[in-house]
Motif scaffolding. Structure first.
Motif, PDB file in Angstrom:
ATOM      1  N   GLY A   1       2.091  60.067 -29.902  1.00 29.82           N
ATOM      2  CA  GLY A   1       3.363  59.352 -29.878  1.00 29.82           C
ATOM      3  C   GLY A   1       4.182  59.481 -31.152  1.00 29.82           C
ATOM      4  O   GLY A   1       5.289  58.920 -31.240  1.00 29.82           O
TER       5      GLY A   1
ATOM      6  N   PRO B   1       6.289  61.548 -32.466  1.00 31.12           N
ATOM      7  CA  PRO B   1       7.734  61.841 -32.441  1.00 31.12           C
ATOM      8  C   PRO B   1       8.588  60.608 -32.130  1.00 31.12           C
ATOM      9  O   PRO B   1       9.751  60.545 -32.524  1.00 31.12           O
ATOM     10  N   GLY B   2       8.018  59.625 -31.464  1.00 30.36           N
ATOM     11  CA  GLY B   2       8.775  58.429 -31.110  1.00 30.36           C
ATOM     12  C   GLY B   2       8.607  57.280 -32.093  1.00 30.36           C
ATOM     13  O   GLY B   2       9.257  56.241 -31.961  1.00 30.36           O
ATOM     14  N   TRP B   3       7.728  57.459 -33.064  1.00 32.27           N
ATOM     15  CA  TRP B   3       7.508  56.387 -34.035  1.00 32.27           C
ATOM     16  C   TRP B   3       8.712  56.260 -34.946  1.00 32.27           C
ATOM     17  O   TRP B   3       9.342  57.241 -35.312  1.00 32.27           O
ATOM     18  N   SER B   4       8.999  55.015 -35.363  1.00 34.59           N
ATOM     19  CA  SER B   4      10.070  54.890 -36.352  1.00 34.59           C
ATOM     20  C   SER B   4       9.439  54.800 -37.733  1.00 34.59           C
ATOM     21  O   SER B   4       9.362  53.736 -38.336  1.00 34.59           O
TER      22      SER B   4
ATOM     23  N   GLN C   1       4.363  67.269 -38.890  1.00 27.28           N
ATOM     24  CA  GLN C   1       5.016  66.086 -39.452  1.00 27.28           C
ATOM     25  C   GLN C   1       5.024  66.238 -40.962  1.00 27.28           C
ATOM     26  O   GLN C   1       3.984  66.135 -41.615  1.00 27.28           O
TER      27      GLN C   1
ATOM     28  N   THR D   1       7.336  71.866 -32.471  1.00 27.60           N
ATOM     29  CA  THR D   1       6.894  70.650 -31.786  1.00 27.60           C
ATOM     30  C   THR D   1       5.520  70.889 -31.152  1.00 27.60           C
ATOM     31  O   THR D   1       5.063  72.026 -31.033  1.00 27.60           O
TER      32      THR D   1
END
Ligand code: LM2
Ligand code: CA
Length: 479
Positions: A277, A279-282, A326, A388
C-alpha cells in the motif's frame, strides 16, 4: 573533476559511517564499485575537537560533529588520504557524499580546546581562529535571534528557537550572515574541488531554509558530472509548517525518517503484506525527495529504527529498501557498539585516530559487502526503469513478492520456515539466477510465472540480466 571518469548509474549509497579514508577507499575499489553502488557517504571530514577523557570514555564517536576548523584533517585521516579516497572511489565508479556539519561548531562547554589538526579554539569565547570565526559569527541568547533564556533549543515547534538557538550546547552559527555563509561555502567548495559529489547536511532542520538556499546557491557545479552537488538534508520527522520535512525539499532531498519508522513497524510485526500500500500512504516526503534508510548512526543508538542488532529482520528490511521504488536507498554500516555506552569510540589508537575497518571480526558492520545486499544492488540497478511495482503478492502476512514491470521479480520471506508459491514474474520464459545467493539457486519461469521457494528469513531476486544462458550463470552488475 575528471571528465574521463565513468560513474555507476545507480541511486544506491553505502553510508560507511566512521570508516577511515583508507578503509573507504578499499571498500570502493574492492566492493562497492564492482557491486554497482552509485555513491558512498562518509562521516564528517573537517577537523573536530579531540576529547581524550570525555565522560563516556576517550574519543567518543560524536567528536566529529564538533568542528574546530575546516581543515580536512581529522581522526579519519588527513587531506591527502581524503583526496586519495575520493580518487579511488571515482576510479571505481562511486560518487562520494560528505556529512557536512555547518549548523554549528564545537560545544561551548568543552574543557579540551584543541582539534585533531592542532588548531585551538576558545569554547566560551566563541573563538575559532583557524576558520576564523569570532563571537559575532554566532547566535547568542538574548541577541534578538535566539529568544530562549539559556540559549538552548527546548521548544521544538518554535522556528526561531529551533534555528537560532543551540542544539545540544553546540555553538550555533549565524547562517544569515554573509560572512558566515562565505566560510561555509568556502569549506564545501574546497570539498567539491577535491572531487566530492554531494553532501549529507547535518542538522539541516536547524538552519533557516533561506540561509541554506543561499549556501547551496554558492556551491560550485564542477563535480565529476559537471552538476551541482547532491544534497540530502537531515530533518527529523514530526515538525509542522516550516519545520516539517517537506518544508525543506526546495533545497534538496531529505532523510526519510518516517519511511524508516514504517519499515521498522512492518518488519517488526511481520505485516509485510501491508507494504503493497505504500504508493497510497501519506508519508511526509515524496519518494523523489527521500534519502531512504533503514537506520543511521543516531537511530541505531536511540533504537528508533531497526538496527544491525535486530539480525535477520534488519537484513530483510534492507532487502526491501533496495527492492522497492521508494526514495534513494542509503545502506548503513558503522561499528559494533554496546547499548551500555552509546558514546563509545570506534576502534581507534591512543591518539583517537580511527583504525582500519576489518570486516568479519565483529568490530565493524559490513552489511553493504554481503552477498545478498550486493545482489539486490545489481537487481535494483537492472530494474530501475520500471518505476512502479506490479503484482504485489502476499502469500502470507510475512511473505511477499512483486515485479518491476518486465525487468525483474523479487520475493521476501520474513517467516521462520521456507515458503513455496507461484508468482507472476513479468519475465520471459527461461532459467534465471538468484541474485541474493549470487546464483547458488535458480528460478524457472514458464508462461511468465515461476514456482519459487524462498528460504526462511531470506529473499530471492531475478531479473533480465541474471538469465542463466547455455549452462553458464551470467549475472551482470549494471554499473
Ligand atoms: C546530528 N544531526 O543533526 C547528528 O546526526 C548527531 O549525531 C549529532 O549529535 C548532532 N546532530 C550534532 O551534530 C552528536 C551526539 C551528541 C553530541 C554531538 C556533538 O548525538 O550527543 O553532543 O554529536 O558531539 C555532545 C554531548 C552533549 C554536549 C555536546 C557539546 O553528548 O552532552 O552538550 O557534545 O559539547 C553539552
Ligand atoms: Ca542554527
Amino acid at each position: 573533476a575528471d571528465a574521463a571518469v565513468r560513474l555507476n548509474d545507480s541511486d544506491v549509497t553505502a553510508n560507511l559511517w566512521s570508516w577511515n579514508w583508507r578503509s573507504v577507499a578499499a571498500a570502493c575499489t574492492g566492493q562497492l564499485g564492482p557491486a554497482g553502488y552509485g555513491a558512498v557517504q562518509v562521516a564528517p571530514p573537517q577537523e573536530s575537537v579531540s576529547l581524550p577523557t570525555s565522560p563516556v570514555g576517550a574519543h567518543p564517536w560524536w567528536e566529529v560533529y564538533q568542528p574546530v576548523s575546516y581543515r580536512i584533517d581529522s581522526r579519519l585521516g588527513n587531506r591527502e588520504q581524503f583526496a586519495g579516497m575520493v580518487q579511488s572511489c571515482h576510479d571505481a565508479g562511486v560518487r562520494v557524499y560528505v556529512d557536512a556539519v555547518v549548523n554549528h561548531t564545537a560545544g561551548s562547554n568543552n574543557t579540551h580546546t584543541s582539534g585533531y589538526a592542532g588548531s585551538t579554539f576558545d569554547p566560551k569565547g566563541f573563538g575559532y581562529p583557524a576558520v576564523p570565526y569570532t563571537t559575532a559569527d554566532f547566535h547568542h541568547a538574548g541577541d534578538g535571534t535566539c529568544n530562549d533564556e539559556d540559549g538552548q533549543i527546548d521548544s521544538w515547534n518554535d522556528r526561531a528557537e529551533v534555528q537560532n538557538c543551540e542544539l545540544s550546547g553546540l555553538s550555533d552559527l549565524k547562517t544569515e550572515s554573509g560572512a558566515v555563509r562565505g566560510k561555509i561555502t568556502g569549506y564545501l567548495n574546497d570539498l567539491v574541488g577535491l572531487g566530492v559529489d554531494g553532501f549529507r547536511v547535518d542538522a539541516a532542520k536547524h538552519i533557516a531554509q533561506a540561509d541554506f538556499a543561499a549556501i547551496v546557491a554558492g556551491l560550485n557545479t564542477t563535480t565529476a558530472e559537471g552538476k551541482a552537488p547532491y544534497i540530502a538534508q537531515e530533518v527529523t520527522a514530526g515538525g509542522t509548517g516550516t519545520l516539517a520535512p517537506s518544508a525543506f525539499t526546495a533545497n534538496g532531498d531529505v532523510l526519510g525518517f518516517s519511511y524508516a519508522d514504517a519499515l521498522h513497524n512492518h518488519f517488526t510485526d511481520g505485516t509485510l503484506n501491508e507494504l503493497g500500500g505504500i504508493p497510497g500512504w501519506s508519508l511526509d516526503l515524496p519518494s523523489a525527495k527521500t534519502a531512504a534508510m533503514v537506520a543511521n548512526h543516531d537511530t541505531e543508538r536511540d533504537k528508533s529504527t531497526l538496527r544491525y542488532q535486530d539480525g535477520v529482520t534488519y537484513t530483510l528490511a534492507n532487502y526491501f529498501l533496495l527492492a522497492y521504488p521508494q526514495g534513494k536507498p542509503f545502506l548503513y554500516d558503522g561499528f559494533t557498539f554496546s547499548d551500555d555506552n552509546t558514546g563509545q569510540s570506534p576502534p581507534a589508537d591512543a591518539t583517537g585516530m580511527v583504525s582500519d575497518t576489518v570486516c568479519g571480526t565483529g568490530a565493524w558492520q559490513c552489511l553493504t559487502q554481503s552477498t545478498g545486499i550486493k545482489g539486490l544492488v545489481a537487481w535494483r540497478n537492472t530494474v530501475k526503469a520500471a518505476t512502479t511495482v506490479a503484482d504485489f503478492t502476499a502469500t502470507a502476512k510475512n511473505v511477499i513478492g512483486f515485479r518491476r514491470g518486465t525487468l525483474g521479480w523479487a520475493g521476501i520471506n520474513a517467516s521462520g520456515s521456507a515458503s513455496t508459491a507461484t508468482y507472476p514474474t513479468g519475465l520471459t520464459d527461461g532459467v534465471y539466477c538468484d541474485r541474493v545467493t549470487d546464483c547458488a539457486t535458480t528460478v524457472t519461469v514458464t508462461g511468465g510465472k515461476a514456482p519459487v521457494t524462498i528460504p526462511a528469513g531470506s529473499a530471492v531476486a531475478i531479473d533480465v540480466n541474471s538469465r542463466k544462458d547455455s549452462g553458464a550463470c551470467t549475472t551482470v552488475a549494471v554499473q
